[in-house]
Design a protein around this motif. Sequence first.
Motif, PDB file in Angstrom:
ATOM      1  N   ILE A   1       0.834  -1.202   0.000  1.00  0.00           N
ATOM      2  CA  ILE A   1       0.000   0.000   0.000  1.00  0.00           C
ATOM      3  C   ILE A   1       0.864   1.245   0.000  1.00  0.00           C
ATOM      4  O   ILE A   1       0.651   2.190  -0.780  1.00  0.00           O
ATOM      5  CB  ILE A   1      -0.944  -0.004   1.224  1.00  0.00           C
ATOM      6  CG1 ILE A   1      -2.011  -1.084   1.078  1.00  0.00           C
ATOM      7  CG2 ILE A   1      -1.609   1.365   1.403  1.00  0.00           C
ATOM      8  CD1 ILE A   1      -2.832  -1.314   2.331  1.00  0.00           C
ATOM      9  N   GLN A   2       1.887   1.282   0.875  1.00  0.00           N
ATOM     10  CA  GLN A   2       2.741   2.469   0.953  1.00  0.00           C
ATOM     11  C   GLN A   2       3.587   2.630  -0.301  1.00  0.00           C
ATOM     12  O   GLN A   2       3.787   3.754  -0.790  1.00  0.00           O
ATOM     13  CB  GLN A   2       3.648   2.395   2.186  1.00  0.00           C
ATOM     14  CG  GLN A   2       4.384   3.701   2.459  1.00  0.00           C
ATOM     15  CD  GLN A   2       5.163   3.664   3.752  1.00  0.00           C
ATOM     16  OE1 GLN A   2       5.325   2.617   4.378  1.00  0.00           O
ATOM     17  NE2 GLN A   2       5.683   4.810   4.155  1.00  0.00           N
ATOM     18  N   ILE A   3       4.085   1.531  -0.838  1.00  0.00           N
ATOM     19  CA  ILE A   3       4.880   1.601  -2.069  1.00  0.00           C
ATOM     20  C   ILE A   3       4.038   2.163  -3.208  1.00  0.00           C
ATOM     21  O   ILE A   3       4.459   3.069  -3.933  1.00  0.00           O
ATOM     22  CB  ILE A   3       5.419   0.197  -2.425  1.00  0.00           C
ATOM     23  CG1 ILE A   3       6.468  -0.249  -1.405  1.00  0.00           C
ATOM     24  CG2 ILE A   3       6.002   0.190  -3.836  1.00  0.00           C
ATOM     25  CD1 ILE A   3       6.788  -1.735  -1.464  1.00  0.00           C
ATOM     26  N   SER A   4       2.839   1.627  -3.376  1.00  0.00           N
ATOM     27  CA  SER A   4       1.960   2.079  -4.460  1.00  0.00           C
ATOM     28  C   SER A   4       1.511   3.515  -4.241  1.00  0.00           C
ATOM     29  O   SER A   4       1.388   4.288  -5.202  1.00  0.00           O
ATOM     30  CB  SER A   4       0.739   1.153  -4.562  1.00  0.00           C
ATOM     31  OG  SER A   4       1.120  -0.179  -4.807  1.00  0.00           O
ATOM     32  N   ALA A   5       1.266   3.905  -2.981  1.00  0.00           N
ATOM     33  CA  ALA A   5       0.862   5.281  -2.686  1.00  0.00           C
ATOM     34  C   ALA A   5       1.989   6.257  -2.993  1.00  0.00           C
ATOM     35  O   ALA A   5       1.755   7.342  -3.547  1.00  0.00           O
ATOM     36  CB  ALA A   5       0.437   5.394  -1.220  1.00  0.00           C
ATOM     37  N   ALA A   6       3.228   5.890  -2.620  1.00  0.00           N
ATOM     38  CA  ALA A   6       4.369   6.763  -2.907  1.00  0.00           C
ATOM     39  C   ALA A   6       4.564   6.909  -4.418  1.00  0.00           C
ATOM     40  O   ALA A   6       4.857   8.004  -4.927  1.00  0.00           O
ATOM     41  CB  ALA A   6       5.631   6.202  -2.255  1.00  0.00           C
ATOM     42  N   LEU A   7       4.388   5.814  -5.117  1.00  0.00           N
ATOM     43  CA  LEU A   7       4.483   5.853  -6.573  1.00  0.00           C
ATOM     44  C   LEU A   7       3.410   6.773  -7.160  1.00  0.00           C
ATOM     45  O   LEU A   7       3.674   7.570  -8.069  1.00  0.00           O
ATOM     46  CB  LEU A   7       4.336   4.435  -7.126  1.00  0.00           C
ATOM     47  CG  LEU A   7       4.396   4.272  -8.642  1.00  0.00           C
ATOM     48  CD1 LEU A   7       5.789   4.587  -9.145  1.00  0.00           C
ATOM     49  CD2 LEU A   7       4.005   2.845  -9.035  1.00  0.00           C
ATOM     50  N   SER A   8       2.189   6.692  -6.630  1.00  0.00           N
ATOM     51  CA  SER A   8       1.084   7.517  -7.118  1.00  0.00           C
ATOM     52  C   SER A   8       1.316   8.998  -6.812  1.00  0.00           C
ATOM     53  O   SER A   8       0.970   9.858  -7.620  1.00  0.00           O
ATOM     54  CB  SER A   8      -0.225   7.055  -6.482  1.00  0.00           C
ATOM     55  OG  SER A   8      -0.477   5.708  -6.781  1.00  0.00           O
ATOM     56  N   SER A   9       1.874   9.284  -5.644  1.00  0.00           N
ATOM     57  CA  SER A   9       2.200  10.672  -5.314  1.00  0.00           C
ATOM     58  C   SER A   9       3.206  11.229  -6.307  1.00  0.00           C
ATOM     59  O   SER A   9       3.099  12.379  -6.754  1.00  0.00           O
ATOM     60  CB  SER A   9       2.759  10.749  -3.889  1.00  0.00           C
ATOM     61  OG  SER A   9       3.168  12.057  -3.565  1.00  0.00           O
ATOM     62  N   PHE A  10       4.185  10.407  -6.683  1.00  0.00           N
ATOM     63  CA  PHE A  10       5.186  10.829  -7.668  1.00  0.00           C
ATOM     64  C   PHE A  10       4.533  11.084  -9.024  1.00  0.00           C
ATOM     65  O   PHE A  10       4.818  12.090  -9.689  1.00  0.00           O
ATOM     66  CB  PHE A  10       6.268   9.761  -7.781  1.00  0.00           C
ATOM     67  CG  PHE A  10       7.300  10.047  -8.830  1.00  0.00           C
ATOM     68  CD1 PHE A  10       8.233  11.055  -8.653  1.00  0.00           C
ATOM     69  CD2 PHE A  10       7.334   9.309 -10.006  1.00  0.00           C
ATOM     70  CE1 PHE A  10       9.184  11.322  -9.628  1.00  0.00           C
ATOM     71  CE2 PHE A  10       8.277   9.567 -10.990  1.00  0.00           C
ATOM     72  CZ  PHE A  10       9.211  10.579 -10.799  1.00  0.00           C
ATOM     73  N   VAL A  11       3.635  10.181  -9.420  1.00  0.00           N
ATOM     74  CA  VAL A  11       2.919  10.372 -10.695  1.00  0.00           C
ATOM     75  C   VAL A  11       2.089  11.646 -10.645  1.00  0.00           C
ATOM     76  O   VAL A  11       2.032  12.411 -11.620  1.00  0.00           O
ATOM     77  CB  VAL A  11       2.018   9.153 -10.981  1.00  0.00           C
ATOM     78  CG1 VAL A  11       1.088   9.425 -12.166  1.00  0.00           C
ATOM     79  CG2 VAL A  11       2.862   7.917 -11.255  1.00  0.00           C
TER      80      VAL A  11
END
Length: 574
Positions: A137-147
């Motif tokens: 969840i945190q990995i995907s959320a951090a990736l989404s914040s970057f996007v």
Amino acid sequence: MDNSKLISRSLGALCLIAIAIGVLAGIFSWLFRLLIAIIHNAAFLGQFSTQYDANIHTPASYLGWMIIFAPVLGGLVVVFLIRNFAPEAKGHGVPEVMSAIYHKRGLIPGNVSIVKALASAITIGTGGSLGREGPIIQISAALSSFVGRLAKVSVSQRNLLIACGASSGIAATFNAPLGGILFSIELLLVSINSRTVLPVAIAAVISANVGHYLIGDEPAFYIPALFGADTSKGVLISLLAIPLGAIIGLFSMVFIRSIYFAEDLFEKIPVNAYVRHMIGTLLLGAMFYSIYLQFGHYYVQGVGYATIQDTLTNVISHPGFLLFLLAAKVLATGLTIGSGGSGGVFSPSLFLGAVLGALFGNLVTLLFPGSGVNPVVFAVTGMAAMVSGTTSAPLTAAIIVYEMTRDYNAILPIMTAVSVAYALRRHFMKGDIYTLKLNRRGQMIPEELVADLGSHVVINDIASRNIVFLSEQDMTASDKDFACITEGGKVVGVVDLHSSHLDHEVPVQSLKKKHFVVLRPGTTLTAAIAQFYQEKRDIALISRSGNADQDAVIGVISSKHLIDMIGDVTATLR
């Protein structure tokens, strides 16, 4: 970041970005699982391999008793990564995502994805008693914040994309797209409507499909048919789900408190972070090796899926051993995360729920052998109830477990138990396993979403019409709310007569005129507040023409009036 460069994207554009997030989250979930497999196989089996089925018990390590040092060595690397590159990667992940949404304007440092993946994979792969769901969840959320930063979307839309990433992570790792969607609805979305739920749903479905291709389309656990064609015991099982839900609701408080008790206890040890984590992981290693010597499997190391699978096939059924596993998992999880490990608490919650449910079910069959109920039903129900009690996400818990079982008949006892568990825990403890961590930092998270009535109240309905138009040479009366000072048919200033505390007529020119903004009829309360803030004014004219023509002005409203209105709106929601 310069807010002036941020763009509020259309729903279509957000959906396209959500598709990209779903694809990336599905790929990252797969890569994260491979990384755990590589580290686990190297640590326990001494071989390089990406093949690792967490639902099967790990065979005896080639290291023998020295396996107790595997989590210690892994822990040293984890502490180094967290202390030097991303402190946010410590712990179970979801609280950091919630903090980013509610307190950090949707900003998650880009390195969090990499550090969290490495730290959590090492923790879990070397035997840490935590789960992979929180990290994903945190990995995907951090990736989404970057996007979101790349796309230069507004803060609210960046928060929405973070929810898309979190839902995608859940959908891919559990093969549960509906559960992923509900996770964001219950815990992450700031507002819920078709414009916010649609991107989340698209991201979750895409991620689940990517997961099907890369990981497989099998459910997370193999669970035999719980009822089959005979559903006659459904009422009895649903009734028994009530006391089970109550027991698990109370136990969820024990588990939550144990996590934070462990963290506080380790923080009090007067040593540095490396030694602190070495103490915790050495005790953990000694613990799961001792369990292996006594019972033939490590049981509490890693994500614990193999033990969960044993309860779901009734391989483990002895009440005494189930009670032992319950206590051992709480201790193992506390040692891992309390001393500074990185990983999620979702899997431990599933583990504890399955074991406690199986314990309950087997006691029922022992005490009432003629009941004919299947203990596995209670193991499944317990998984959902424990997740509900610990996370404050009862619908997510119910649907994820339903998507695991794929047996619709199980949904009735599951819904009963999750409701009771959540209600009981919520009655005695307001915070859950996620929000309690943030509350301890002084970061409060809303407990519920409410309708934004400010977006439906229009200012011309609440503005004062008790106004008078005067020139600077006139005298003003104290029985009006506002005086609009005019010149050549235009309003050039406004006087708040109530704030002037007049008790008799005075010359207008002796009163301080205030600058104002002009708002059209139909402007919402929310938009008016934004306009006041942007133009640094505290009085507005309501004008049909949108300018300061005297003939077009129909009312005046002040910032104080707006504050009073907000208070009234808030009171209606209590």
